[in-house]
Enzyme design. Structure first.
Site, mmCIF file in Angstrom:
data_model
loop_
_atom_site.group_PDB
_atom_site.id
_atom_site.type_symbol
_atom_site.label_atom_id
_atom_site.label_comp_id
_atom_site.label_asym_id
_atom_site.label_seq_id
_atom_site.Cartn_x
_atom_site.Cartn_y
_atom_site.Cartn_z
ATOM 1 N N SER A 125 23.621 -54.645 19.899
ATOM 2 C CA SER A 125 22.599 -54.856 20.929
ATOM 3 C C SER A 125 21.993 -53.533 21.357
ATOM 4 O O SER A 125 22.674 -52.496 21.356
ATOM 5 C CB SER A 125 23.267 -55.511 22.140
ATOM 6 N N TYR A 150 30.422 -56.104 28.652
ATOM 7 C CA TYR A 150 29.825 -56.707 27.457
ATOM 8 C C TYR A 150 29.216 -55.607 26.569
ATOM 9 O O TYR A 150 29.463 -55.546 25.362
ATOM 10 C CB TYR A 150 28.744 -57.725 27.869
ATOM 11 N N LYS A 154 30.208 -54.027 22.574
ATOM 12 C CA LYS A 154 29.306 -53.780 21.438
ATOM 13 C C LYS A 154 29.466 -52.332 20.968
ATOM 14 O O LYS A 154 29.572 -52.044 19.772
ATOM 15 C CB LYS A 154 27.847 -54.051 21.827
#
Ligand code: UD1
Length: 337
Positions: A125, A150, A154
């Site tokens: 992302s 989150y 990644k």
């Protein structure tokens, strides 16, 4: 015939990618625990393509279950989508996010090594860039300083994969850094189906459009942007899905990193206006406080993907809005009908 394993292949991006792989003549095996997705998405992918795929109701962290999947089929590549993805929830449940996202990635990598599968494409992302100082964002920009767990998962999985590629010269690692995926397949048969209140802009707007929500809350209008609202690089999910097929087709040993975006920045109010233009539906909104952790502006320089993968995003805001709305109208309750 070549076969790819898609972990999390029933989700929003996974299901669109499964469809594009099948259309490209590549066999697809999906592993998904359906905790935030529906097997109906896979039924519809098969109907739309006229091709069948194999799916397992399986959590990607469960090594024994995953070993059975690897033992049953020889994969040319894995595309790893499986993971928790809600930014706000990750702040409240950091341990669950780190355990689930890191564990599933490690499990997949260990099984790839055990079964000599040499290519992995990872669903990363733009969040790994944190708050970049200049725009557009190049792949060479510094990563880290993420604003939530989150994002850190990644970042950490990227690091794990880069180290694995360094240690094994046969391994091909491709990190795809998505900007803001929106839209749906033009058939309206598959699309984004968030559980509960949508966190992201596009699904919130489509729910307002079909009368499920009264109005959009616009998070802040005092950012240093032309109209004061946040600017993002929205990319049609079908373009994004095709980026995965291109990444798979061009995968060579070593590590490769690509931004998947359009290179164009759009503000929240511009997105609302584009949606109204494309659909003819009025979207009432109210300006509210900025959302903690949001950056003002984020858009990609997507040239590397064009030069090395021959991939560019072809669809514009009109198609993104039209297709997102078409999906929501045909499926007001997502896959739960
Ligand atoms: C977030 C995540 C990103 C993740 C992406 C997709 C961060 C900082 N961002 O991106 O990693 O990949 O979701 O899940 O980790 N907005 C509103 N009202 C709303 C919803 C959004 O005004 O109800 C605004 C936001 O302030 C932002 C823009 O719309 O300016 C896009 O927001 P969103 O769709 O949530 O995506 P990001 O925050 O960019």
């Amino acid at each position: 015939m070549a076969t790819v394993l898609l972990t999390g292949g029933a989700g929003f991006i996974g299901s669109h990618t499964a469809l594009e792989f099948l259309n490209a003549g590549v066999d697809v095996v999906v592993v998904d625990d359906f905790s935030n997705s529906s097997p109906k998405a896979l039924d519809r992918v098969q109907k739309l393509t006229g091709k069948s795929l194999t799916s397992y109701n399986q959590n990607a962290c469960d090594a024994e279950g995953m070993r059975r999947v690897f033992a049953n089929c020889r994969f040319d590549a894995v595309v790893h989508f499986a993971g928790f993805k809600a930014v706000g929830e990750s702040v409240a449940k950091p341990l669950e996010y780190y355990r689930n996202n890191i564990d599933s990635a490690l499990t997949v990598c260990e099984l790839m090594r055990e079964y000599d599968v040499r290519k992995i494409v990872f669903s990363s992302s733009a969040t790994v860039y944190g708050s970049a100082k200049t725009m557009p964002i190049l792949e060479s920009f510094e990563t880290g300083r993420c604003t939530n767990p989150y994002g850190w998962t990644k970042f950490m999985i990227e690091q794990i994969l880069l180290d694995a590629a360094k240690a094994d010269p046969n391994l091909s690692v491709t990190l795809l850094r998505y900007f803001n995926p929106v839209g749906a397949h033009e058939s309206g048969e598959i699309g984004e189906d968030p559980l509960g209140l949508p966190n992201n802009l596009a699904p919130f707007i489509t729910q307002v459009a079909v009368g499920k929500r009264a109005k959009l809350n616009v998070f802040g209008n005092t950012y240093p942007t032309p109209d004061g609202t946040g600017v993002r690089d929205y990319i049609h999910v079908v373009d994004l899905a095709q980026g995965h097929v291109a990444a798979y087709q061009h995968a060579t040993p070593g590590a490769h990193i690509y931004n998947l975006g359009t290179g164009k920045g759009t503000s929240v109010l511009e997105f609302v206006a584009a949606f109204e233009r494309a659909t003819g539906v009025h979207i009432p909104y109210e300006i509210v406080e900025p959302r903690p952790g949001d950056v003002a502006v984020c858009y990609a320089d997507p040239k590397r993907a064009e030069q090395e993968l021959g991939w560019t995003a072809k669809l514009g805001l009109d198609e993104m809005c039209r297709d997102a709305y078409n999906w929501q109208r045909k499926n007001p309750n997502g896959y739960r009908d």
